[in-house]
Scaffold this motif. Structure first.
Motif, PDB file in Angstrom:
ATOM      1  N   GLU A 121      15.064  92.775  13.749  1.00 19.01           N
ATOM      2  CA  GLU A 121      14.458  92.032  14.854  1.00 19.01           C
ATOM      3  C   GLU A 121      15.581  91.613  15.784  1.00 19.01           C
ATOM      4  O   GLU A 121      16.484  90.868  15.388  1.00 19.01           O
ATOM      5  N   SER A 122      15.556  92.143  17.004  1.00 18.75           N
ATOM      6  CA  SER A 122      16.587  91.779  17.978  1.00 18.75           C
ATOM      7  C   SER A 122      15.912  91.516  19.316  1.00 18.75           C
ATOM      8  O   SER A 122      14.754  91.882  19.528  1.00 18.75           O
ATOM      9  N   GLN A 123      16.677  90.881  20.224  1.00 19.13           N
ATOM     10  CA  GLN A 123      16.061  90.426  21.476  1.00 19.13           C
ATOM     11  C   GLN A 123      16.356  91.431  22.585  1.00 19.13           C
ATOM     12  O   GLN A 123      17.505  91.824  22.788  1.00 19.13           O
ATOM     13  N   THR A 149      16.355  90.569  10.044  1.00 21.33           N
ATOM     14  CA  THR A 149      14.987  91.114  10.157  1.00 21.33           C
ATOM     15  C   THR A 149      13.983  90.005  10.456  1.00 21.33           C
ATOM     16  O   THR A 149      12.789  90.254  10.586  1.00 21.33           O
ATOM     17  N   GLN A 150      14.472  88.748  10.539  1.00 17.41           N
ATOM     18  CA  GLN A 150      13.571  87.602  10.744  1.00 17.41           C
ATOM     19  C   GLN A 150      14.153  86.701  11.824  1.00 17.41           C
ATOM     20  O   GLN A 150      14.563  85.577  11.566  1.00 17.41           O
ATOM     21  N   PHE A 151      14.217  87.222  13.025  1.00 20.81           N
ATOM     22  CA  PHE A 151      14.900  86.538  14.129  1.00 20.81           C
ATOM     23  C   PHE A 151      14.114  86.848  15.389  1.00 20.81           C
ATOM     24  O   PHE A 151      14.240  87.933  15.947  1.00 20.81           O
ATOM     25  N   VAL A 168      15.489  79.490  23.213  1.00 22.35           N
ATOM     26  CA  VAL A 168      15.274  78.956  21.873  1.00 22.35           C
ATOM     27  C   VAL A 168      14.454  79.990  21.120  1.00 22.35           C
ATOM     28  O   VAL A 168      13.498  80.554  21.664  1.00 22.35           O
ATOM     29  N   LEU A 169      14.881  80.308  19.916  1.00 22.04           N
ATOM     30  CA  LEU A 169      14.139  81.283  19.111  1.00 22.04           C
ATOM     31  C   LEU A 169      14.269  80.945  17.632  1.00 22.04           C
ATOM     32  O   LEU A 169      15.035  80.046  17.268  1.00 22.04           O
ATOM     33  N   ALA A 170      13.485  81.612  16.823  1.00 23.21           N
ATOM     34  CA  ALA A 170      13.399  81.244  15.407  1.00 23.21           C
ATOM     35  C   ALA A 170      14.200  82.192  14.526  1.00 23.21           C
ATOM     36  O   ALA A 170      14.020  83.409  14.597  1.00 23.21           O
ATOM     37  N   GLN A 203       7.515  80.150   7.038  1.00 26.22           N
ATOM     38  CA  GLN A 203       8.513  80.510   8.046  1.00 26.22           C
ATOM     39  C   GLN A 203       8.213  79.840   9.387  1.00 26.22           C
ATOM     40  O   GLN A 203       7.090  79.465   9.671  1.00 26.22           O
ATOM     41  N   TYR A 204       9.280  79.743  10.175  1.00 29.81           N
ATOM     42  CA  TYR A 204       9.194  79.245  11.556  1.00 29.81           C
ATOM     43  C   TYR A 204       8.872  80.409  12.495  1.00 29.81           C
ATOM     44  O   TYR A 204       9.436  81.498  12.343  1.00 29.81           O
ATOM     45  N   GLU A 205       8.038  80.135  13.509  1.00 30.18           N
ATOM     46  CA  GLU A 205       7.738  81.145  14.521  1.00 30.18           C
ATOM     47  C   GLU A 205       7.556  80.464  15.884  1.00 30.18           C
ATOM     48  O   GLU A 205       7.334  79.254  15.972  1.00 30.18           O
TER      49      GLU A 205
END
Ligand code: FRU
Length: 539
Positions: A121-123, A149-151, A168-170, A203-205
């Motif tokens: 998971e990338s931006q 993988t969780q970003f 801001v991201l999780a 998890q945070y989302e």
């Protein structure tokens, strides 16, 4: 399944996809060149369940009630990937260098979102050269990748004070909200973690950070900017009289105490690097079962904080009755911070939410207004909502409570509203207040729809404590609720929006609400001071 664009249960005033699966709202922004609100969303056009490839769908609206559908706007990089949640900013000053003078400043649209696959998971960044209808992909993507993988779920905004873009991201499964900053939207520098706050769940989302105005007086009607606003963003920026606090918004799933998906927030300060919560409390953005992944709009005139949520819950969102599309958004809400008294010993700030209901596109078919009605347990007061209900209702109820009139603690001392189906009145929504509990309830279980009785996650009964709204001249407490019911969704706003509760419900096909009954289990306890109901349809 037919390809009809107006299924019988499709909400009228809420955004639904024309076909296919929808979840989180994404990329929300206001185009002040055309006075249009753009809303994107997680989208699987050819299926009513999520999966890859997952796209951003796109709809736009000038009134936030009627929507034009524009299909797919953003694509993942291949069939095994998803263009996961993210946000859009308007890059007025072309800090990114993506634009030239041919693009109006108010339409220099940059999306930042998560490119998701099983291994990463990338931006990513993408930009639009046509006002948000299609996108070009930045050639040097990703713009942010930490080998996780969780970003995910970047929410980006311009921070005036430090003249930086903030993301801001999780870092979802480490319970971290990460803050990055940038001068150009493509190179991002780590600033801080906001870690292990609130209810954690799995998890945070979908985090968000917003500068929310503090309003000291009681809410008045909010005008819908872009339609009838005379102020503009520049005038507001120069105003010094508005106090603000920063609010960090956080979604968790699964792990809500009420089951599944949940949106919470923290009130605090933000200096461009670090968010500092004012206290250790977590607060609910909405107390219902169906309010998730809330996101705010960028570039709203007047700096108003407007936002929208996915009106569903991952516990059962994939299983709710559906034909050719599945799920809807909440109405757009205006957020402010206002003082309130959760109990007599505390005064503090809380987020108030007010729905933006633009009546210019709504026709009132029937309306009822009652004042001064003392209830007794022998009599049910019934109102018909007209011959041809369309399933869209708005109501408000203000009531006074005389607890001393309760003669026995054995009584269920309720004030109940029963919103009944026109075709079949055994299907009804019951909602109301009970003074011993000092709480409001909603029961969505009185229906013949199999899903409701069969799905073990779709719990029928939801409750919400409610504080006194004001004290009457005779010293008795007054409480208030406003509700919007739109075919299979009810949004409740308590006491001008100091708390809210958003919930799906399902009646049999075309059994729209056609009557409301009011009753009480006790005598002379409840006085209805003011009760209004409007049965509406789209013009
Ligand atoms: C939240 C979420 C996000 C993700 C998206 C995928 O509902 O899981 O974290 O980006 O949905 O559709």
């Amino acid at each position: 399944a037919s390809n009809r664009t107006h299924g019988p249960e499709r909400p009228l005033a809420h955004l639904t996809p024309s076909v296919g699966w929808m979840n989180d709202p994404n990329g929300l922004f206001y185009d002040n060149e055309t006075s249009t609100y753009h809303t994107y969303y997680q989208y699987k056009p050819n299926d009513t369940a999520p999966g890859v490839p997952l796209y951003w769908g796109h709809a736009s609206s000038e009134d936030l009630i009627t929507w034009d559908h524009h299909g797919v706007a953003l694509e993942p990089k291949d069939e095994q990937s998803g263009a996961f949640s993210g946000s859009i900013v308007v890059d007025y000053n072309n800090t990114s260098g993506f634009f030239d003078d041919s693009i109006l400043p108010g339409q220099r649209i940059v999306a930042l979102y998560t490119e998701h696959s099983n291994i990463s998971e990338s931006q990513f960044a993408a930009y639009s050269l046509n006002g948000g209808y299609s996108f070009e992909y930045y050639e040097q993507n990703p713009v942010l990748d930490i080998n996780s993988t969780q970003f995910r779920d970047p929410k980006v905004f311009w921070h005036e004070e430090t003249e930086r873009w903030i993301m801001v991201l999780a870092l979802s499964q480490q319970y971290k909200l990460q803050i990055y900053s940038s001068k150009n939207l493509t190179s991002w520098e780590f600033q801080s973690n906001f870690s292990h706050h609130g209810l954690l769940g799995y998890q945070y989302e979908c985090p968000g950070l917003a500068k929310v105005p503090i309003v000291h007086e009681s809410p008045s009607n909010v005008t819908l900017h872009g339609l009838n606003s005379t102020t503009n963003a520049t005038a507001q920026t120069n105003a010094t009289s508005v106090d603000h606090k920063w609010v960090m918004i956080l979604s968790i799933n699964p792990g809500a105490l009420t089951g599944g998906s949940f949106n919470q927030y923290f009130i605090g300060d933000f200096d461009g690097k670090t968010f500092t919560a004012q206290d250790s409390a977590t607060r609910a953005l909405d107390h219902g079962k169906d309010f998730y992944a809330f996101q705010t709009y960028s570039d709203v005139p007047n700096n108003d904080v407007l936002g929208i949520a996915w009106a569903s819950n991952w516990d059962y969102g994939v299983n709710v009755p559906a034909v050719d599309y599945r799920s809807s958004m909440s109405l757009v809400r205006n957020l402010t911070l206002r003082p309130y008294n959760p109990n007599p010993e505390t005064t503090e700030f809380t987020l108030y939410s007010e729905p933006l209901v633009n009546y210019t596109h709504l026709h009132t078919n029937q309306s009822i207004h009652k004042t001064s009605l003392l209830l007794d347990s022998e009599e049910t007061v019934s109102y018909s909502l007209g011959k041809d209900p369309q399933g869209l209702l708005e109501f408000s109820l203000e009531w006074k409570v005389n607890a001393t009139a309760v003669t026995s603690r054995h009584d269920f001392a309720d004030l109940s509203l029963y919103f009944r189906g026109a075709e079949d009145d055994d299907e009804y929504l019951r909602l109301g207040y009970e003074l011993n509990a000092a709480a409001f309830f909603l029961d969505r279980g009185n229906t013949e729809v199999d899903f409701v009785s069969e799905n073990p996650f779709f719990n029928n009964k939801v409750t919400q404590n409610i504080e006194t709204y004001k004290i009457a001249e005779d010293g008795l407490p007054i409480l208030k609720v406003r509700g919007i019911i739109d075919r299979n969704l009810i949004e409740l706003f308590f006491n001008d929006g100091s708390s809210t509760s958003t919930n799906l419900f399902f009646f049999s096909e075309e059994n729209y609400i056609g009557a409301v009954d009011i009753s009480s289990g006790v005598d002379d306890v409840y006085t209805i001071l003011d009760f209004k109901v409007k049965q509406m349809s789209l013009k």
